[in-house]
Write an enzyme that holds these catalytic residues in place. Sequence first.
Site, PDB file in Angstrom:
ATOM      1  N   LYS A  65      -7.293  36.266 -11.258  1.00 27.30           N
ATOM      2  CA  LYS A  65      -6.728  35.595 -12.430  1.00 27.30           C
ATOM      3  C   LYS A  65      -7.807  35.287 -13.461  1.00 27.30           C
ATOM      4  CE  LYS A  65      -2.693  33.378 -10.303  1.00 27.30           C
ATOM      5  NZ  LYS A  65      -1.988  32.121 -10.058  1.00 27.30           N
TER       6      LYS A  65
ATOM      7  N   LYS B 258       4.971  37.520 -11.303  1.00 22.15           N
ATOM      8  CA  LYS B 258       5.607  36.886 -12.466  1.00 22.15           C
ATOM      9  C   LYS B 258       4.777  37.096 -13.725  1.00 22.15           C
ATOM     10  CE  LYS B 258       6.733  32.922  -9.732  1.00 22.15           C
ATOM     11  NZ  LYS B 258       6.232  31.599  -9.517  1.00 22.15           N
TER      12      LYS B 258
ATOM     13  N   LYS C 129       0.915  44.252  -6.464  1.00 21.76           N
ATOM     14  CA  LYS C 129       1.927  43.274  -6.042  1.00 21.76           C
ATOM     15  C   LYS C 129       2.906  42.976  -7.180  1.00 21.76           C
ATOM     16  CE  LYS C 129       0.928  38.979  -6.226  1.00 21.76           C
ATOM     17  NZ  LYS C 129       0.436  37.608  -6.193  1.00 21.76           N
TER      18      LYS C 129
HETATM   19  P1  TYM Z   1       3.793  31.586  -6.232  1.00 23.22           P
HETATM   20  O1  TYM Z   1       4.593  30.690  -7.118  1.00 23.22           O
HETATM   21  O2  TYM Z   1       2.875  32.568  -6.855  1.00 23.22           O
HETATM   22  O3  TYM Z   1       4.735  32.369  -5.250  1.00 23.22           O
HETATM   23  C1  TYM Z   1       5.731  31.711  -4.489  1.00 23.22           C
HETATM   24  C2  TYM Z   1       5.908  32.363  -3.133  1.00 23.22           C
HETATM   25  O4  TYM Z   1       6.269  33.735  -3.288  1.00 23.22           O
HETATM   26  C3  TYM Z   1       5.375  34.569  -2.552  1.00 23.22           C
HETATM   27  N1  TYM Z   1       5.196  35.833  -3.311  1.00 23.22           N
HETATM   28  C4  TYM Z   1       5.475  37.044  -2.813  1.00 23.22           C
HETATM   29  N2  TYM Z   1       5.949  37.441  -1.627  1.00 23.22           N
HETATM   30  C5  TYM Z   1       6.155  38.776  -1.444  1.00 23.22           C
HETATM   31  N3  TYM Z   1       5.896  39.712  -2.398  1.00 23.22           N
HETATM   32  C6  TYM Z   1       5.424  39.354  -3.609  1.00 23.22           C
HETATM   33  N4  TYM Z   1       5.195  40.280  -4.540  1.00 23.22           N
HETATM   34  C7  TYM Z   1       5.194  37.963  -3.858  1.00 23.22           C
HETATM   35  N5  TYM Z   1       4.738  37.272  -4.939  1.00 23.22           N
HETATM   36  C8  TYM Z   1       4.746  35.969  -4.582  1.00 23.22           C
HETATM   37  C9  TYM Z   1       4.082  33.774  -2.478  1.00 23.22           C
HETATM   38  O5  TYM Z   1       3.284  34.190  -1.391  1.00 23.22           O
HETATM   39  C10 TYM Z   1       4.612  32.367  -2.300  1.00 23.22           C
HETATM   40  O6  TYM Z   1       4.933  32.107  -0.945  1.00 23.22           O
HETATM   41  N6  TYM Z   1       0.074  28.608  -4.671  1.00 23.22           N
HETATM   42  C11 TYM Z   1       1.429  29.006  -4.422  1.00 23.22           C
HETATM   43  C12 TYM Z   1       2.416  27.862  -4.485  1.00 23.22           C
HETATM   44  C13 TYM Z   1       2.049  26.663  -3.674  1.00 23.22           C
HETATM   45  C14 TYM Z   1       2.270  26.524  -2.272  1.00 23.22           C
HETATM   46  C15 TYM Z   1       1.808  25.208  -1.976  1.00 23.22           C
HETATM   47  C16 TYM Z   1       2.811  27.361  -1.290  1.00 23.22           C
HETATM   48  C17 TYM Z   1       1.484  25.521  -4.136  1.00 23.22           C
HETATM   49  N7  TYM Z   1       1.336  24.652  -3.105  1.00 23.22           N
HETATM   50  C18 TYM Z   1       1.864  24.732  -0.675  1.00 23.22           C
HETATM   51  C19 TYM Z   1       2.868  26.863  -0.009  1.00 23.22           C
HETATM   52  C20 TYM Z   1       2.389  25.565   0.296  1.00 23.22           C
HETATM   53  C21 TYM Z   1       1.879  30.000  -5.496  1.00 23.22           C
HETATM   54  O7  TYM Z   1       1.342  30.041  -6.554  1.00 23.22           O
HETATM   55  O8  TYM Z   1       2.987  30.703  -5.166  1.00 23.22           O
END
Ligand code: TYM
Length: 336
Positions: free
Chosen positions: A113, A202, A199
């Site tokens: 990022k 968003k 991947k």
């Molecule tokens: P975020 O918002 O980027 O993504 C949310 C969840 O979706 C999963 N994910 C995917 N899984 C499969 N294929 C993909 N292409 C894909 N893109 C995203 C991510 O692995 C995630 O599970 N830092 C985290 C959010 C967070 C969090 C936490 C998660 C903040 N605190 C505590 C668990 C526990 C994030 O930015 O996810």
Amino acid sequence: MTKKRVLSGVQPTGNLHIGNYLGAIRNWVELQPNYDNFFCVVDLHAITVPHNPATLAQDTYTIAALYLACGIDLNYSTIFVQSHVSAHSELAWLLNCVTPLNWLERMIQFKEKAIKQGENVSVGLLDYPILMAADILLYDADQVPVGEDQKQHLELTRDIAMRFNDKFGGEKNPIFKIPEPLIRQEGARIMSLADGTKKMSKSDPSPLSRISLLDSSDDIQKKIKKCKTDTIMGLNFANDRPECNNLLGLYGILTEKTKEEVILECSDMGWGKFKPLLTDAIINALTPIQTKYNEIMTDKNYLDSVLKEGKEKAESVANITLKRVKDALGYLIITS
Ligand code: TYM
């Protein structure tokens, strides 16, 4: 017997894509009857990259409503907004002061990022995994169901918890529970529709690269029609066919077919025959979610009440952990 605890979250940056659903939320829904669950909308994480203040609140509602629409059940689970529980920010600060800087500099997602942002990388972006560790550790989570891209952040969370326990708790008196990542093999990494080696994300500038959970049937059809494929005859899972692996994999998960069943059905097909099947599978999976989502979004009072109750439940757990941490660090605490 008390149930084990699950915590997870999604950032409110735009609406969710099918990778978020298959990698994370679908698994939360499946797990929830067997656990005590906390699912947060991680809005503090959403400002670690430039964000739009005019849409943040609405995006937060959208994600909370999507949690419910995807099947998160309030009989088993608590839904809340991260910024509503101040213990998250407070614990993040305390953990900042016991975590070596070079642990954060190693994070792959930070490096990826940061490259995109050039000179404008915020301290928050570097610190993001500490806030995530705070999210998890505050709830004594046993399991953290996430997609594969979060694995390194989970490992960091465990390292931070162990270091903290070593320094301030000790074996007999651990301050934090050590959480386990829960990463399902299937759907843990859904790839971009525009490039099967990247991947689905968003933040990809092209909306054609992802299927959003709120895409119309027409949009889904258009995106699958335009998605990248290859020119090899017949469809199969193979190391050198990233797009084919991704699209067949998606089809298998959505239709609940095994790899073998998908191969049997699709190996003689060309893309022209397969794409409408995949399109239908996606539309069939998303239509009920969209119907429920539209219903929920017409009643903001209901959503507010869900989030208010969620905040109270989350606070009642988080504040106990925060006090334990402050005690361990030697803070003066005056009880009223
Ligand atoms: P975020 O918002 O980027 O993504 C949310 C969840 O979706 C999963 N994910 C995917 N899984 C499969 N294929 C993909 N292409 C894909 N893109 C995203 C991510 O692995 C995630 O599970 N830092 C985290 C959010 C967070 C969090 C936490 C998660 C903040 N605190 C505590 C668990 C526990 C994030 O930015 O996810």
